[in-house]
Motif scaffolding. Structure first.
Motif, short mmCIF file in Angstrom:
data_model
loop_
_atom_site.label_atom_id
_atom_site.label_comp_id
_atom_site.label_asym_id
_atom_site.label_seq_id
_atom_site.Cartn_x
_atom_site.Cartn_y
_atom_site.Cartn_z
N TRP A 143 45.05 43.70 52.03
CA TRP A 143 43.76 44.38 52.16
C TRP A 143 42.98 43.77 53.32
CZ3 TRP A 143 44.92 40.59 48.68
CH2 TRP A 143 44.05 39.52 48.56
N GLU A 144 41.99 44.51 53.79
CA GLU A 144 41.11 44.03 54.85
C GLU A 144 39.77 43.62 54.26
OE1 GLU A 144 40.71 46.53 58.25
OE2 GLU A 144 42.85 46.99 58.34
N THR A 145 39.18 42.58 54.80
CA THR A 145 37.89 42.13 54.31
C THR A 145 37.11 41.41 55.41
OG1 THR A 145 36.76 40.80 52.61
CG2 THR A 145 38.82 39.92 53.50
N THR A 146 35.80 41.46 55.29
CA THR A 146 34.94 40.68 56.19
C THR A 146 34.42 39.43 55.48
OG1 THR A 146 32.99 41.96 55.47
CG2 THR A 146 34.18 42.74 57.43
N SER A 147 34.81 39.24 54.21
CA SER A 147 34.31 38.12 53.41
C SER A 147 35.38 37.08 53.17
CB SER A 147 33.77 38.62 52.07
OG SER A 147 33.45 37.55 51.22
N ALA A 148 35.13 35.86 53.58
CA ALA A 148 36.08 34.78 53.33
C ALA A 148 36.18 34.47 51.84
CB ALA A 148 35.67 33.53 54.10
N ASP A 149 35.21 34.91 51.04
CA ASP A 149 35.24 34.68 49.60
C ASP A 149 36.37 35.45 48.91
OD1 ASP A 149 33.05 32.98 49.76
OD2 ASP A 149 31.60 34.56 49.27
N GLU A 150 36.92 36.46 49.58
CA GLU A 150 38.02 37.23 49.01
C GLU A 150 39.38 36.59 49.25
OE1 GLU A 150 38.29 41.43 49.44
OE2 GLU A 150 36.13 41.72 49.45
N VAL A 151 39.39 35.45 49.90
CA VAL A 151 40.66 34.77 50.18
C VAL A 151 41.01 33.91 48.97
CG1 VAL A 151 41.90 33.25 51.76
CG2 VAL A 151 40.11 34.77 52.64
N THR A 152 41.50 34.57 47.90
CA THR A 152 41.86 33.87 46.67
C THR A 152 43.09 34.50 46.05
OG1 THR A 152 40.52 35.25 45.20
CG2 THR A 152 39.41 33.35 46.20
N MET A 153 43.85 33.69 45.32
CA MET A 153 44.99 34.20 44.56
C MET A 153 44.50 35.19 43.50
SD MET A 153 47.94 32.69 45.48
CE MET A 153 48.42 31.31 46.55
N ALA A 154 43.33 34.92 42.91
CA ALA A 154 42.80 35.80 41.87
C ALA A 154 42.54 37.20 42.42
CB ALA A 154 41.52 35.21 41.29
N GLN A 155 42.02 37.29 43.64
CA GLN A 155 41.77 38.59 44.26
C GLN A 155 43.09 39.32 44.49
OE1 GLN A 155 39.10 40.18 44.60
NE2 GLN A 155 39.46 41.77 46.12
N GLY A 156 44.11 38.59 44.91
CA GLY A 156 45.42 39.20 45.09
C GLY A 156 45.96 39.75 43.78
N ALA A 157 45.81 38.98 42.69
CA ALA A 157 46.29 39.44 41.38
C ALA A 157 45.53 40.68 40.92
CB ALA A 157 46.15 38.32 40.35
N ARG A 158 44.21 40.70 41.14
CA ARG A 158 43.42 41.88 40.75
C ARG A 158 43.91 43.12 41.48
NH1 ARG A 158 39.10 38.07 40.39
NH2 ARG A 158 38.56 38.35 42.59
N ARG A 159 44.19 42.98 42.75
CA ARG A 159 44.64 44.13 43.52
C ARG A 159 46.05 44.58 43.09
NH1 ARG A 159 41.77 45.74 47.96
NH2 ARG A 159 39.79 44.63 48.20
N MET A 160 46.92 43.62 42.78
CA MET A 160 48.24 43.98 42.28
C MET A 160 48.12 44.75 40.97
SD MET A 160 50.42 40.53 43.08
CE MET A 160 50.52 39.89 44.76
N ALA A 161 47.22 44.29 40.08
CA ALA A 161 47.03 44.97 38.79
C ALA A 161 46.50 46.38 39.00
CB ALA A 161 46.05 44.17 37.92
N SER A 162 45.55 46.55 39.92
CA SER A 162 44.98 47.86 40.19
C SER A 162 46.03 48.81 40.76
CB SER A 162 43.81 47.72 41.16
OG SER A 162 43.28 48.98 41.52
#
Length: 202
Positions: free
Chosen positions: A178-197
Motif C-alpha cells: 500500500w501507499e502512505t504518507t504516514s510513517a505511523d503505518e509502517v507496522t507489522m500490525a498494519q500489514g496484517a490488517r490489510r491482509m485480513a481485509s
C-alpha cells in the motif's frame, strides 16, 4: 505460470501485485529456518493452529528493529517521507514447508536475496519478524515508490524466488502493499490488517 514483463503497466501491476511480490515472503524464512534443525516429517504449528494466517498478528511475534537508510537512529522509526511524497509499504507472511530439502533450497536462494536487498536502490527500511507458536515469518519493507519496489520484484534474485515460493512455503502465504504518507503505518500490525481485509473481500 506467472507472466513476466519488465515494463508492466500500472493496471497490470495492480492486478498481479500479490503474485508478483510473493517471492519476497522467502525473506521471512530467514529468521525461522536459521534457528531450525532437521524437521523432516514433523508437524508444523500451522497444523494445530488454524488461526495462524497472514491476517492475524501472532501474539508472540518477535520483530527485529527496523533497519535501513530511512530509519532515524534516535527513535528507531522510519523518517516521514519528503513533503508531497509517499512511501510504498510491502508486507509478507509465510510458513516454511517442513524438511531438510526446504532448508537446503532456501539457503541457496536467500543469500542472493539478501545481497540484492543490501544494495537495492529505493529501499528505505526493512524489518523481519517470526512467531514460534505459528512457525511463521513476516517481512515489512518501505520503498521510496511503487516503481522502486517493482525494480526489486523484477530483479534476478527475486524472480528466482517467485519460481520457488510454492515449493518452499505453505500455501497460506500472504502478501500486500500500500501507499502512505504516514510513517505511523509502517507496522507489522498494519500489514496484517490489510491482509485480513483483502482475504475477506475475495
Amino acid at each position: 505460470m506467472t507472466k513476466r514483463t519488465l515494463n508492466p503497466s500500472s493496471s497490470a501491476m495492480n492486478e498481479r501485485s500479490s503474485g508478483a511480490i510473493a517471492g519476497a515472503v522467502l525473506a521471512a524464512l530467514g529468521v525461522i529456518l536459521s534457528g531450525c534443525g532437521s524437521d523432516t516429517g514433523t508437524a508444523t504449528p500451522q497444523d494445530a493452529a488454524p488461526e495462524c494466517t497472514g491476517g492475524v498478528l501472532e501474539a508472540d511475534l518477535q520483530a527485529e528493529p527496523l533497519s535501513g537508510p530511512g530509519v532515524d537512529p534516535a527513535t528507531g522509526k522510519v523518517r516521514p517521507p519528503p513533503e508531497g511524497a509517499s512511501y510504498t509499504i510491502s508486507s509478507t507472511y509465510g510458513i516454511p514447508r517442513p524438511g531438510d530439502a526446504v532448508m537446503e533450497r532456501y539457503v541457496q536462494m536467500f543469500g542472493a536475496i539478501q545481497a540484492q536487498l543490501a544494495s537495492q536502490p529505493g529501499l528505505v527500511a526493512m524489518q523481519l519478524a517470526q512467531s514460534s507458536s505459528c512457525g511463521s515469518g513476516r517481512t515489512l519493507a518501505v520503498w521510496e515508490s511503487t516503481e522502486a519496489m517493482y525494480a526489486f520484484v523484477m530483479s534476478p534474485a527475486h524472480l528466482a524466488a517467485m519460481d520457488a515460493v510454492d515449493e518452499l512455503v505453505q500455501p497460506n502465504y500472504a502478501v500486500t502493499h500500500w501507499e502512505t504518507t504516514s510513517a505511523d503505518e509502517v507496522t507489522m500490525a498494519q500489514g496484517a490488517r490489510r491482509m485480513a481485509s483483502e482475504a475477506a473481500s475475495r
